[in-house]
Design a protein around this motif. Structure first.
Motif, PDB file in Angstrom:
ATOM      1  N   PHE A 888      -1.524   1.274   6.900  1.00  0.00           N
ATOM      2  CA  PHE A 888      -1.941  -0.053   6.459  1.00  0.00           C
ATOM      3  C   PHE A 888      -1.358  -0.396   5.082  1.00  0.00           C
ATOM      4  O   PHE A 888      -0.893  -1.514   4.827  1.00  0.00           O
ATOM      5  CB  PHE A 888      -3.466  -0.135   6.404  1.00  0.00           C
ATOM      6  CG  PHE A 888      -4.115  -0.276   7.746  1.00  0.00           C
ATOM      7  CD1 PHE A 888      -3.382  -0.762   8.826  1.00  0.00           C
ATOM      8  CD2 PHE A 888      -5.448   0.060   7.938  1.00  0.00           C
ATOM      9  CE1 PHE A 888      -3.965  -0.892  10.068  1.00  0.00           C
ATOM     10  CE2 PHE A 888      -6.035  -0.071   9.185  1.00  0.00           C
ATOM     11  CZ  PHE A 888      -5.284  -0.545  10.254  1.00  0.00           C
ATOM     12  N   ILE A 889      -1.394   0.576   4.169  1.00  0.00           N
ATOM     13  CA  ILE A 889      -0.894   0.333   2.814  1.00  0.00           C
ATOM     14  C   ILE A 889       0.615   0.071   2.824  1.00  0.00           C
ATOM     15  O   ILE A 889       1.117  -0.849   2.148  1.00  0.00           O
ATOM     16  CB  ILE A 889      -1.229   1.522   1.905  1.00  0.00           C
ATOM     17  CG1 ILE A 889      -2.756   1.618   1.742  1.00  0.00           C
ATOM     18  CG2 ILE A 889      -0.573   1.368   0.528  1.00  0.00           C
ATOM     19  CD1 ILE A 889      -3.207   2.824   0.970  1.00  0.00           C
ATOM     20  N   ARG A 891       2.378  -1.140   5.219  1.00  0.00           N
ATOM     21  CA  ARG A 891       2.625  -2.431   5.852  1.00  0.00           C
ATOM     22  C   ARG A 891       2.332  -3.578   4.880  1.00  0.00           C
ATOM     23  O   ARG A 891       2.983  -4.615   4.903  1.00  0.00           O
ATOM     24  CB  ARG A 891       1.747  -2.555   7.090  1.00  0.00           C
ATOM     25  CG  ARG A 891       2.134  -3.724   7.995  1.00  0.00           C
ATOM     26  CD  ARG A 891       1.160  -3.811   9.162  1.00  0.00           C
ATOM     27  NE  ARG A 891       1.051  -2.530   9.845  1.00  0.00           N
ATOM     28  CZ  ARG A 891       0.118  -2.276  10.755  1.00  0.00           C
ATOM     29  NH1 ARG A 891      -0.785  -3.198  11.040  1.00  0.00           N
ATOM     30  NH2 ARG A 891       0.077  -1.095  11.348  1.00  0.00           N
ATOM     31  N   ASP A 892       1.363  -3.357   4.002  1.00  0.00           N
ATOM     32  CA  ASP A 892       0.999  -4.403   3.055  1.00  0.00           C
ATOM     33  C   ASP A 892       2.091  -4.661   2.017  1.00  0.00           C
ATOM     34  O   ASP A 892       2.173  -5.757   1.424  1.00  0.00           O
ATOM     35  CB  ASP A 892      -0.303  -4.039   2.332  1.00  0.00           C
ATOM     36  CG  ASP A 892      -1.485  -4.153   3.264  1.00  0.00           C
ATOM     37  OD1 ASP A 892      -1.336  -4.806   4.318  1.00  0.00           O
ATOM     38  OD2 ASP A 892      -2.544  -3.579   2.952  1.00  0.00           O
ATOM     39  N   LYS A 893       2.941  -3.662   1.724  1.00  0.00           N
ATOM     40  CA  LYS A 893       3.988  -3.831   0.720  1.00  0.00           C
ATOM     41  C   LYS A 893       5.022  -4.878   1.120  1.00  0.00           C
ATOM     42  O   LYS A 893       5.733  -5.420   0.268  1.00  0.00           O
ATOM     43  CB  LYS A 893       4.680  -2.500   0.456  1.00  0.00           C
ATOM     44  CG  LYS A 893       3.783  -1.491  -0.260  1.00  0.00           C
ATOM     45  CD  LYS A 893       4.523  -0.198  -0.519  1.00  0.00           C
ATOM     46  CE  LYS A 893       3.628   0.796  -1.242  1.00  0.00           C
ATOM     47  NZ  LYS A 893       4.338   2.079  -1.488  1.00  0.00           N
ATOM     48  N   ARG A 895       4.378  -7.686   2.686  1.00  0.00           N
ATOM     49  CA  ARG A 895       3.726  -8.987   2.817  1.00  0.00           C
ATOM     50  C   ARG A 895       3.729  -9.687   1.468  1.00  0.00           C
ATOM     51  O   ARG A 895       4.072  -9.110   0.413  1.00  0.00           O
ATOM     52  CB  ARG A 895       2.293  -8.818   3.320  1.00  0.00           C
ATOM     53  CG  ARG A 895       2.215  -8.030   4.636  1.00  0.00           C
ATOM     54  CD  ARG A 895       2.425  -8.930   5.827  1.00  0.00           C
ATOM     55  NE  ARG A 895       2.404  -8.154   7.062  1.00  0.00           N
ATOM     56  CZ  ARG A 895       1.342  -8.010   7.828  1.00  0.00           C
ATOM     57  NH1 ARG A 895       0.202  -8.553   7.448  1.00  0.00           N
ATOM     58  NH2 ARG A 895       1.418  -7.346   8.954  1.00  0.00           N
ATOM     59  N   GLU A 899      -1.509 -12.080   0.740  1.00  0.00           N
ATOM     60  CA  GLU A 899      -1.865 -11.292   1.909  1.00  0.00           C
ATOM     61  C   GLU A 899      -2.053  -9.829   1.548  1.00  0.00           C
ATOM     62  O   GLU A 899      -2.912  -9.133   2.085  1.00  0.00           O
ATOM     63  CB  GLU A 899      -0.784 -11.445   2.980  1.00  0.00           C
ATOM     64  CG  GLU A 899      -0.725 -12.833   3.598  1.00  0.00           C
ATOM     65  CD  GLU A 899       0.362 -12.918   4.646  1.00  0.00           C
ATOM     66  OE1 GLU A 899       1.117 -11.940   4.761  1.00  0.00           O
ATOM     67  OE2 GLU A 899       0.418 -13.944   5.330  1.00  0.00           O
ATOM     68  N   THR A 900      -1.180  -9.386   0.563  1.00  0.00           N
ATOM     69  CA  THR A 900      -1.279  -7.984   0.152  1.00  0.00           C
ATOM     70  C   THR A 900      -2.635  -7.697  -0.468  1.00  0.00           C
ATOM     71  O   THR A 900      -3.261  -6.663  -0.211  1.00  0.00           O
ATOM     72  CB  THR A 900      -0.159  -7.656  -0.844  1.00  0.00           C
ATOM     73  OG1 THR A 900       1.092  -7.913  -0.238  1.00  0.00           O
ATOM     74  CG2 THR A 900      -0.258  -6.190  -1.254  1.00  0.00           C
ATOM     75  N   LYS A 901      -3.084  -8.649  -1.330  1.00  0.00           N
ATOM     76  CA  LYS A 901      -4.382  -8.445  -1.955  1.00  0.00           C
ATOM     77  C   LYS A 901      -5.501  -8.373  -0.915  1.00  0.00           C
ATOM     78  O   LYS A 901      -6.379  -7.521  -0.986  1.00  0.00           O
ATOM     79  CB  LYS A 901      -4.625  -9.597  -2.926  1.00  0.00           C
ATOM     80  CG  LYS A 901      -5.913  -9.427  -3.740  1.00  0.00           C
ATOM     81  CD  LYS A 901      -6.048 -10.562  -4.731  1.00  0.00           C
ATOM     82  CE  LYS A 901      -7.331 -10.381  -5.539  1.00  0.00           C
ATOM     83  NZ  LYS A 901      -7.496 -11.454  -6.525  1.00  0.00           N
ATOM     84  N   ARG A 903      -5.175  -7.524   2.250  1.00  0.00           N
ATOM     85  CA  ARG A 903      -5.054  -6.302   3.041  1.00  0.00           C
ATOM     86  C   ARG A 903      -5.552  -5.082   2.277  1.00  0.00           C
ATOM     87  O   ARG A 903      -6.158  -4.187   2.831  1.00  0.00           O
ATOM     88  CB  ARG A 903      -3.584  -6.088   3.445  1.00  0.00           C
ATOM     89  CG  ARG A 903      -3.040  -7.185   4.334  1.00  0.00           C
ATOM     90  CD  ARG A 903      -3.749  -7.210   5.689  1.00  0.00           C
ATOM     91  NE  ARG A 903      -3.166  -8.206   6.566  1.00  0.00           N
ATOM     92  CZ  ARG A 903      -3.624  -8.481   7.783  1.00  0.00           C
ATOM     93  NH1 ARG A 903      -4.674  -7.847   8.237  1.00  0.00           N
ATOM     94  NH2 ARG A 903      -3.052  -9.406   8.526  1.00  0.00           N
ATOM     95  N   ARG A 904      -5.219  -5.067   0.963  1.00  0.00           N
ATOM     96  CA  ARG A 904      -5.654  -3.913   0.178  1.00  0.00           C
ATOM     97  C   ARG A 904      -7.178  -3.870   0.073  1.00  0.00           C
ATOM     98  O   ARG A 904      -7.778  -2.792   0.072  1.00  0.00           O
ATOM     99  CB  ARG A 904      -5.034  -3.966  -1.212  1.00  0.00           C
ATOM    100  CG  ARG A 904      -3.563  -3.560  -1.194  1.00  0.00           C
ATOM    101  CD  ARG A 904      -2.923  -3.698  -2.564  1.00  0.00           C
ATOM    102  NE  ARG A 904      -1.532  -3.309  -2.512  1.00  0.00           N
ATOM    103  CZ  ARG A 904      -0.685  -3.454  -3.525  1.00  0.00           C
ATOM    104  NH1 ARG A 904      -1.095  -4.025  -4.659  1.00  0.00           N
ATOM    105  NH2 ARG A 904       0.563  -3.049  -3.410  1.00  0.00           N
TER     106      ARG A 904
END
Length: 931
Positions: A888-889, A891-893, A895, A899-901, A903-904
């Motif tokens: 998940f982490i 994949r968030d990079k 975005r 969206e990253t915030k 997702r985190r």
């Protein structure tokens, strides 16, 4: 409401019982925590209730089900049965509501509606008996409705008589059983099974050889599923229902000829027959059919019987040693030597003459069978035997608990007993009436020591009275012995005078036995009454207090006559010229010339064998059979009065099971074995054959109890218990008490200590020659009180000095008739032996306890393996969760920042969830470690 009830069952043949009349719901009370209706009127017009068949349907199906164990659809099995007696109103006096003002006296009334619009409701006047029956009917309807809402399926008999017996049959669908299994945390095997591997080497080979040798003794068994439990103790206590029980697998009247493959038939064939006495008990099958609590009882009884084998062998060896050494026993030879006859003082006043000690030769030789050095060894052996038995039981209990999934069984919070709830309600109403607002709310909801104080005082006073009654019975038998011996001594018949001691001893022991049997039955009822007066909160507390009271009363009742003979008889006699009298003319009785040990052996053997034969066997067989016969005749007489040829049917399984004796608990079964355990351990120094008779009794007792459970009792509800409860503490207490009792029996009752003192302190050549003369004191017959000399003495020679058994100074001594130095030497040796014996046996018992671990090694290894497997499983789950979080982490990079915030934040929530799961695992692991 009718639709919800109807949908709770699966239908068959789309047939229902139509209820055209309405059913009143005047008032319902809370039953076993069930919901309480609002009290409003509910109409049941044309409501459909599944599994209720009307008369035509019963007649069409013949009114029976195949085998008598299924609903009438021949598919759903009857898992539980509720039985009750009903009575319909013979006449009803109806009055309209408008005429209420014309009633001259108050009477119980019930308002009902005729189910039609525009018509008045009617008022029914009922007698108090009818009102009580109506209330019971309403409680039954509410309880059965709650069962339906819980997912159970019901089938009920039609009440087509004015009064009679009716049954409610209950079926538990699989989803209900699964749900309850989840609540009870019953474990089932997962993907992989782990076998317990025993250690190799010579021990494993010996176990294999033993298994092959005992293979014919193993029962041939199969595997079955366990039935479920449904408790309605409150309703039974309030007489709403008469009985509640699960059905047996097959009709017990056709066990021998039944072709059905069932657990009950298998238990009968491999366990409940006297012909299977040589086989081991099928403990696992007993547990599956009757539950863990009954399974633990029979496992304990089997281990106890098995442990009686080595003690019986050693007891027989000790007895044979006495038989072999009888001819070489020097004190016995000296007593039987007629050339060196000792002239003894008279045994009673006036009517008794002087006598020769050689006339007691037979008694002295018989006493040697039980009074020899081997009995000391046997006493030490039996003390260690009791310790090893308790240690082995703890190991077996742990093994059974592991395989039966009882190690993690937590004690559930029990519901208060109906009697306790009634007392609490009465206290609450009393407080509200007296308006005691200063009382704490917690005290209103429970009974305090102030509320229980009257019951406690009555308990203490009653128990003291019962113990006094027991001692009074022993004293009464003692008076009988004294007076009868005095009466027979003046008989003109020579044979009667010569057999006075045998006659008095035999009849007194029989009287003691009869008194013990009668008081045992009384004390059992009194203990129950006293426990009910205490009003214990839960059934477990009630059972423990009942057991303690019953055991205390029966222990004193069974052993009081034996304690008297062992430690009191012959101790307060006095001496010639200064005897102790009772009732101004009767001398206190003395021990036989060979000592009281022989009489103690006779007393112990007759009471032990009599209790086992009469109380444990005849009463267990006869009384339940008579009760069952009486109940059957009573129900048949009721049925004949209401017989109807149109509705006659063949008795079903639930009818036949109802005729059986209800199961009342394991307390009587444990109690008789605990009392027997006391006979085996407490006075074993005086009766080495006690384990032999106990073994012979238990071989029959196991099969007798098995036959009773299989064919004479209703099937008990299965109860999960992880141990035998308070009985283990009682066994442990008896084992420790037996060490003290045997020490005093050897030192005080037997001649073991006087012989040792004489041999090593007073004998001139270190042998037992002269021992009898050393133990007999001299008395000058001229010092007898006037009027106590023998009348018309026919003794062969003129008597100047007579002898009596005691350590006293001779008449020519300055301190005549005072205790001699030998007396104090023997007394000191007796006390020293008691201290040495007790500490030695206690040390050896503690050593045995320390050497034998409570948990078998293979079980502890298996528990470790399971813990390791659980740890690996949860660590693997945690590793997979961490991998998922990392993905998940990453994949968030790729975005955008917004969206990253988000997702985190989600990943952080997931991490927090993971940590909470890890905490849950840690908690689970710690709980497993405690187990």
């Amino acid at each position: 409401r009718s639709e919800s009830i109807g949908s709770s069952f699966s239908t068959y043949n789309n047939k229902y019982l139509t209820v055209p009349q309405i059913r009143p719901s005047v008032h319902f009370g809370r039953i076993n925590g069930a919901f309480e209706p609002s009290g409003r009127m509910e109409t049941h017009n044309n409501s459909k209730i599944n599994n209720y068949l009307d008369g035509t349907q019963v007649e069409a199906r013949g009114g029976t089900s195949p085998g008598g164990k299924h609903f009438r659809d021949s598919k759903r099995k009857v898992d539980y049965v509720l039985a009750y007696h009903y009575r319909k109103r013979a006449s009803q006096h109806q009055r309209s509501i408008g005429s209420l003002g014309h009633l001259h006296r108050p009477s119980p009334l019930a308002i009902i509606s005729n189910g039609e619009m525009g018509k008045k409701a009617q008022m029914i006047e009922m007698s108090p008996l009818d009102a009580l029956e109506e209330e019971k009917r309403e409680q039954r309807e509410e309880y059965e409705r709650n069962l339906v809402e819980a997912g159970l399926e019901l089938e009920k008999d039609i009440e087509n008589k004015s009064h009679g017996l009716s049954f409610v049959r209950i079926h538990a669908p699989w989803n209900v059983l699964s749900r309850e299994a989840e609540f009870l945390k019953i474990k089932m095997p997962t993907k992989k099974m782990y076998e317990i591997k025993e250690e190799g080497g010579i021990l494993k080979k010996l176990c294999e050889i033993w298994h092959k040798a005992t293979k014919p003794l193993q029962p041939k068994l199969l595997t079955f599923f366990v039935s479920f439990f449904l408790g309605i103790t409150t309703l039974i206590a309030n007489n709403v229902y008469d009985a509640a029980y699960p059905l047996h697998d097959v009709c017990i009247h056709n066990l021998k000829h039944s072709s059905l493959a069932s657990m009950l038939k298998l238990l009968y064939r491999e366990w409940a027959r006297y012909g299977a006495f040589y086989k081991y008990q099928p403990i696992d099958l007993i547990r599956k059919y009757f539950g863990e609590k009954i399974g633990l009882y029979f496992a304990w009884l089997g281990l106890y019987t098995e442990f009686l084998i080595p003690s019986s062998v050693v007891g027989i060896i000790v007895f044979l040693y006495g038989c072999i050494t009888m001819e070489s026993d020097i004190p016995s030879k000296e007593m039987c030597d007629q050339e060196k006859a000792f002239t003894m003082c008279p045994l009673c006043d006036k009517s008794c003459d002087y006598w020769n000690l050689s006339t007691a030769c037979a008694t002295a030789r018989a006493s040697h069978l039980f009074d020899n050095p081997a009995t000391v060894f046997f006493s030490i052996f039996m003390a260690l035997w009791a310790t090893m038995f308790l240690e082995q039981w703890k190991r077996l209990q742990m093994r059974l608990g592991y395989f039966w999934d009882l190690t993690g069984l937590e004690e559930e919070e029990e519901h208060p007993r109906p009697e306790y709830e009634t007392k609490v309600r009465q206290k609450k109403l009393k407080n509200e009436t007296n308006k005691k607002d200063n009382i704490d709310e917690d005290e209103k909801e429970k009974l305090t020591w102030r509320d229980r104080m009257p019951g406690y005082l009555v308990n203490v006073a009653s128990i003291l009275f019962m113990i006094t009654l027991t001692f009074s019975a022993v004293f009464g038998v003692t008076v009988y012995r004294i007076t009868t011996a005095a009466a027979l001594s003046i008989s003109k018949n020579e044979s009667t005078r010569s057999n006075v001691r045998v006659t008095v001893t035999a009849t007194a022991v029989i009287i003691n036995l009869v008194v013990i049997l009668i008081l045992d039955e009384i004390y059992g009822a009194v203990a129950k009454w006293l426990t009910e007066m205490e009003v214990p909160k839960t059934e477990k507390t009630f059972e423990e207090r009942l057991i303690l009271k019953a055991f205390l009363l029966k222990f004193v009742n069974s052993y009081a006559p034996i304690f008297y003979v062992a430690f009191f008889k012959g101790r307060f006699v006095g001496r010639p010229g200064s005897y102790v009298y009772v009732f101004d003319g009767y001398r206190m009785e003395e021990c036989a010339p060979g000592g009281c040990l022989m009489e103690l052996c006779i007393q112990l053997s007759i009471i032990m064998l009599g209790k086992q034969l009469i109380q444990n066997n005849l009463f267990e067989i006869g009384i339940p059979y008579l009760k069952m016969l009486f109940r059957k005749l009573k129900d048949e007489r009721t049925e004949k009065k209401e017989s109807d040829s149109n509705h006659s049917r063949h008795p079903q399984q639930w009818d036949l099971d109802y005729m059986l004796e209800p199961f009342t608990g394991l307390t009587p079964e444990y109690m008789e074995m605990i009392i027997q355990f006391g006979f085996v351990t407490l006075f074993v120094a005086s009766f080495p054959l006690a384990p032999v008779f106990a073994l012979l009794n238990n071989v029959i007792e196991v099969r007798l109890d098995a036959k009773k459970f299989v064919s004479e009792l209703r099937r008990p509800d299965t109860v999960r218990e992880k141990d035998i409860g308070i009985w283990y503490n009682i066994l442990s207490g008896i084992g420790k008490f037996s060490v003290i009792i045997n020490a005093f029996v050897i030192s005080v009752t037997s001649d073991f200590i006087p012989r040792l003192v004489y041999q090593y302190a007073y004998s001139q050549n270190g042998t037992m020659h002269g021992f009898i003369n050393h133990t007999l004191s001299y008395f000058n017959v001229s010092h007898l009180k006037p009027g106590t000399q023998p009348d018309n003495s026919q003794f062969e020679q003129e008597v100047v000095f007579c002898r009596y058994k005691d350590y006293r100074e001779p008449p020519w001594s300055p301190n005549q008739y005072e205790f001699s130095k030998q007396y104090w030497s023997v007394l000191s040796a007796r006390l020293a032996f008691v201290i040495l014996f007790q500490n030695l046996v206690m040390f050896l018992s503690a050593l045995v306890d320390w050497m034998i671990p409570d948990i078998p090694k293979d079980i502890s290894e298996q528990i470790k393996k399971e813990k390791s497997m659980l740890v690996d499983f949860f660590l693997k789950e945690e590793h997979e969760k961490l991998k998922l979080i990392e993905s998940f982490i990453m994949r968030d990079k790729h975005r955008n920042k917004g969206e990253t915030k988000g997702r985190r934040n989600r990943a952080a929530s997931f991490c927090q969830f993971s940590r909470s799961q890890r905490g849950s695992f840690t908690s689970f692991s710690s709980q497993h470690t405690e187990v």
